[in-house]
Design a protein around this motif. Sequence first.
Motif, PDB file in Angstrom:
ATOM      1  N   MET A 112      -7.871 -37.639  13.865  1.00  0.00           N
ATOM      2  CA  MET A 112      -6.668 -37.050  14.431  1.00  0.00           C
ATOM      3  C   MET A 112      -5.500 -37.216  13.445  1.00  0.00           C
ATOM      4  SD  MET A 112      -6.983 -38.088  18.612  1.00  0.00           S
ATOM      5  CE  MET A 112      -7.754 -39.735  18.477  1.00  0.00           C
ATOM      6  N   GLY A 113      -5.610 -38.349  12.885  1.00  0.00           N
ATOM      7  CA  GLY A 113      -4.426 -38.899  11.978  1.00  0.00           C
ATOM      8  C   GLY A 113      -4.670 -39.820  11.093  1.00  0.00           C
ATOM      9  N   ASP A 114      -3.468 -40.300  10.154  1.00  0.00           N
ATOM     10  CA  ASP A 114      -3.839 -41.494   9.480  1.00  0.00           C
ATOM     11  C   ASP A 114      -2.374 -41.738   9.044  1.00  0.00           C
ATOM     12  OD1 ASP A 114      -5.003 -43.162   7.814  1.00  0.00           O
ATOM     13  OD2 ASP A 114      -5.749 -41.793   6.349  1.00  0.00           O
ATOM     14  N   HIS A 115      -2.372 -42.943   8.519  1.00  0.00           N
ATOM     15  CA  HIS A 115      -1.130 -43.599   8.084  1.00  0.00           C
ATOM     16  C   HIS A 115      -0.007 -43.664   9.073  1.00  0.00           C
ATOM     17  CE1 HIS A 115      -2.637 -43.512   4.258  1.00  0.00           C
ATOM     18  NE2 HIS A 115      -3.046 -42.280   4.173  1.00  0.00           N
ATOM     19  N   GLY A 116      -0.247 -43.692  10.405  1.00  0.00           N
ATOM     20  CA  GLY A 116       0.468 -43.826  11.668  1.00  0.00           C
ATOM     21  C   GLY A 116       1.037 -42.805  12.398  1.00  0.00           C
ATOM     22  N   LYS A 117       0.234 -41.668  11.996  1.00  0.00           N
ATOM     23  CA  LYS A 117       0.896 -40.367  12.683  1.00  0.00           C
ATOM     24  C   LYS A 117      -0.117 -39.505  12.756  1.00  0.00           C
ATOM     25  CE  LYS A 117       3.068 -38.232   8.526  1.00  0.00           C
ATOM     26  NZ  LYS A 117       4.387 -38.053   8.127  1.00  0.00           N
ATOM     27  N   PRO A 118      -0.168 -38.678  13.867  1.00  0.00           N
ATOM     28  CA  PRO A 118      -1.347 -37.374  13.855  1.00  0.00           C
ATOM     29  C   PRO A 118      -0.917 -36.603  12.978  1.00  0.00           C
ATOM     30  CG  PRO A 118      -0.044 -37.939  16.029  1.00  0.00           C
ATOM     31  CD  PRO A 118       0.721 -38.749  14.973  1.00  0.00           C
ATOM     32  N   TYR A 119      -2.043 -35.693  12.593  1.00  0.00           N
ATOM     33  CA  TYR A 119      -2.273 -34.724  11.583  1.00  0.00           C
ATOM     34  C   TYR A 119      -1.388 -33.712  12.136  1.00  0.00           C
ATOM     35  CZ  TYR A 119      -6.122 -36.984   9.087  1.00  0.00           C
ATOM     36  OH  TYR A 119      -6.815 -37.847   8.574  1.00  0.00           O
ATOM     37  N   ARG A 120      -0.859 -32.767  11.309  1.00  0.00           N
ATOM     38  CA  ARG A 120       0.128 -31.898  11.711  1.00  0.00           C
ATOM     39  C   ARG A 120      -0.581 -30.737  12.804  1.00  0.00           C
ATOM     40  NH1 ARG A 120      -0.857 -27.284   8.502  1.00  0.00           N
ATOM     41  NH2 ARG A 120      -1.902 -27.885   6.558  1.00  0.00           N
ATOM     42  N   THR A 121      -1.707 -30.541  12.715  1.00  0.00           N
ATOM     43  CA  THR A 121      -2.230 -29.673  13.416  1.00  0.00           C
ATOM     44  C   THR A 121      -2.570 -30.199  14.733  1.00  0.00           C
ATOM     45  OG1 THR A 121      -4.572 -30.343  12.611  1.00  0.00           O
ATOM     46  CG2 THR A 121      -3.441 -28.490  11.359  1.00  0.00           C
ATOM     47  N   TYR A 122      -2.571 -31.488  15.116  1.00  0.00           N
ATOM     48  CA  TYR A 122      -2.929 -32.124  16.409  1.00  0.00           C
ATOM     49  C   TYR A 122      -1.877 -32.167  17.313  1.00  0.00           C
ATOM     50  CZ  TYR A 122      -7.879 -33.360  16.306  1.00  0.00           C
ATOM     51  OH  TYR A 122      -9.211 -33.317  16.427  1.00  0.00           O
ATOM     52  N   THR A 123      -1.931 -31.440  18.399  1.00  0.00           N
ATOM     53  CA  THR A 123      -1.083 -31.560  19.436  1.00  0.00           C
ATOM     54  C   THR A 123      -1.127 -32.563  20.454  1.00  0.00           C
ATOM     55  OG1 THR A 123      -2.436 -29.843  20.870  1.00  0.00           O
ATOM     56  CG2 THR A 123      -0.737 -29.126  19.241  1.00  0.00           C
ATOM     57  N   THR A 124      -0.262 -32.943  21.197  1.00  0.00           N
ATOM     58  CA  THR A 124      -0.578 -33.791  22.423  1.00  0.00           C
ATOM     59  C   THR A 124      -1.619 -33.428  23.292  1.00  0.00           C
ATOM     60  OG1 THR A 124       1.956 -34.354  22.487  1.00  0.00           O
ATOM     61  CG2 THR A 124       0.579 -35.082  24.357  1.00  0.00           C
ATOM     62  N   GLU A 125      -1.945 -32.381  23.492  1.00  0.00           N
ATOM     63  CA  GLU A 125      -3.045 -31.726  24.271  1.00  0.00           C
ATOM     64  C   GLU A 125      -4.454 -31.935  23.605  1.00  0.00           C
ATOM     65  OE1 GLU A 125      -4.978 -27.649  26.508  1.00  0.00           O
ATOM     66  OE2 GLU A 125      -3.371 -27.668  24.791  1.00  0.00           O
ATOM     67  N   MET A 126      -4.398 -31.956  22.516  1.00  0.00           N
ATOM     68  CA  MET A 126      -5.723 -32.230  21.540  1.00  0.00           C
ATOM     69  C   MET A 126      -6.069 -33.724  21.578  1.00  0.00           C
ATOM     70  SD  MET A 126      -5.303 -29.293  18.444  1.00  0.00           S
ATOM     71  CE  MET A 126      -6.847 -29.836  17.560  1.00  0.00           C
ATOM     72  N   CYS A 127      -5.137 -34.346  21.435  1.00  0.00           N
ATOM     73  CA  CYS A 127      -5.221 -35.847  21.414  1.00  0.00           C
ATOM     74  C   CYS A 127      -5.764 -36.305  22.731  1.00  0.00           C
ATOM     75  CB  CYS A 127      -3.977 -36.775  21.063  1.00  0.00           C
ATOM     76  SG  CYS A 127      -3.411 -36.552  19.305  1.00  0.00           S
ATOM     77  N   GLN A 128      -5.221 -35.657  23.784  1.00  0.00           N
ATOM     78  CA  GLN A 128      -5.738 -36.044  25.176  1.00  0.00           C
ATOM     79  C   GLN A 128      -7.154 -35.629  25.300  1.00  0.00           C
ATOM     80  OE1 GLN A 128      -2.641 -34.161  27.387  1.00  0.00           O
ATOM     81  NE2 GLN A 128      -1.227 -36.062  27.400  1.00  0.00           N
ATOM     82  N   LYS A 129      -7.548 -34.523  24.903  1.00  0.00           N
ATOM     83  CA  LYS A 129      -8.874 -33.733  24.932  1.00  0.00           C
ATOM     84  C   LYS A 129      -9.867 -34.718  24.189  1.00  0.00           C
ATOM     85  CE  LYS A 129      -8.049 -29.014  26.501  1.00  0.00           C
ATOM     86  NZ  LYS A 129      -8.600 -29.382  27.815  1.00  0.00           N
ATOM     87  N   MET A 130      -9.453 -35.309  23.038  1.00  0.00           N
ATOM     88  CA  MET A 130     -10.163 -36.042  22.074  1.00  0.00           C
ATOM     89  C   MET A 130     -10.574 -37.369  22.950  1.00  0.00           C
ATOM     90  SD  MET A 130     -11.921 -36.430  19.332  1.00  0.00           S
ATOM     91  CE  MET A 130     -11.463 -35.493  17.930  1.00  0.00           C
ATOM     92  N   GLU A 131      -9.619 -38.043  23.461  1.00  0.00           N
ATOM     93  CA  GLU A 131      -9.655 -39.138  24.304  1.00  0.00           C
ATOM     94  C   GLU A 131     -10.800 -38.882  25.405  1.00  0.00           C
ATOM     95  OE1 GLU A 131      -7.375 -42.373  27.263  1.00  0.00           O
ATOM     96  OE2 GLU A 131      -6.361 -40.462  26.292  1.00  0.00           O
ATOM     97  N   LYS A 132     -10.930 -37.826  25.992  1.00  0.00           N
ATOM     98  CA  LYS A 132     -11.904 -37.335  27.093  1.00  0.00           C
ATOM     99  C   LYS A 132     -13.148 -37.209  26.297  1.00  0.00           C
ATOM    100  CE  LYS A 132      -8.753 -35.281  30.532  1.00  0.00           C
ATOM    101  NZ  LYS A 132      -8.332 -33.800  31.162  1.00  0.00           N
ATOM    102  N   LEU A 133     -13.121 -36.421  25.040  1.00  0.00           N
ATOM    103  CA  LEU A 133     -14.605 -36.479  24.293  1.00  0.00           C
ATOM    104  C   LEU A 133     -15.203 -37.924  23.868  1.00  0.00           C
ATOM    105  CD1 LEU A 133     -16.225 -33.977  23.094  1.00  0.00           C
ATOM    106  CD2 LEU A 133     -14.923 -34.681  21.016  1.00  0.00           C
TER     107      LEU A 133
END
Length: 280
Positions: A112-133
């Motif tokens: 999802m990201g590196d160096h303290g921030k999400p990748y530019r393609t990753y939205t809040t919704e995607m981060c939430q869905k990754m948590e569910k995954l």
Amino acid sequence: MSVPKVAAVHDLSAYGRCSLTIILPTLAAMGVQCCPVLTAYLSTHTGGFQGNTFLDLTDQMGPLTSHWKRLDLAFDGIYTGFMGSAAQLERTADFIRAFQSPGCPVIIDPVMGDHGKPYRTYTTEMCQKMEKLTALADIITPNRTEAAILLGVGYAALRLDSEPESCRWAERLSANGIRSVVLKGVSLRPGRIGAVCFDRETGCTGFVDAPQMPGQFHGTGDLFASVLTGALVRKWSLIDAARLAAEFTSLCAKAQGTPCREGLDFEPQLWQLGRRMAHA
């Protein structure tokens, strides 16, 4: 002895070492068959190259899952990585539910990201869905940034420079011991870097590390997780699999002979990985 099979849900970049261009040869060198589930096809990876093409293959993931189910296929492991959209995360969850079984570990690299921030393609919704995954995972392999996102804490708060703190975060990521954790990017000694591992089977936490090479190399996370996956489906313990992954990734970085944007120069070292597996 039959060859273990891993279903790898990843993208394919035609140029630049990452995702499946690392996973396929690495697993093959370890005596493991890789069965790719393509999420997207890119002309190059996105680290250091501009203007890449991107063919979204999300609409093929459902039919592939259905076809493989009709064939009654089974796997010795499922390994997932970078996702390009919320829909891909949903299809990946469907795939895991379809093929997860006893003796088939699900290894999720929550890219999802590196160096303290999400990748530019990753939205809040995607981060939430990754948590569910990751709730479907037997093992997760986050870096510090991804661990902070999964835990909902600030990046600065998640310190990995002491043994007690690193153990605490790894255990929190285990969701009360439900899953094993390999938390990458842990450095407890100068000049060395590796991971803290929580093993749900034993309830124990341990550390692995290897020499840290100067510079940033694209594909190190993919190589680490691929070696880890290959060793796990060959029935290595979590800590031994993580140690092999750390040592081989470090070895490849030390021998780097091509521009860093082309990815980690791992192919000339695969014979050493194969030899390690043959003598295990």
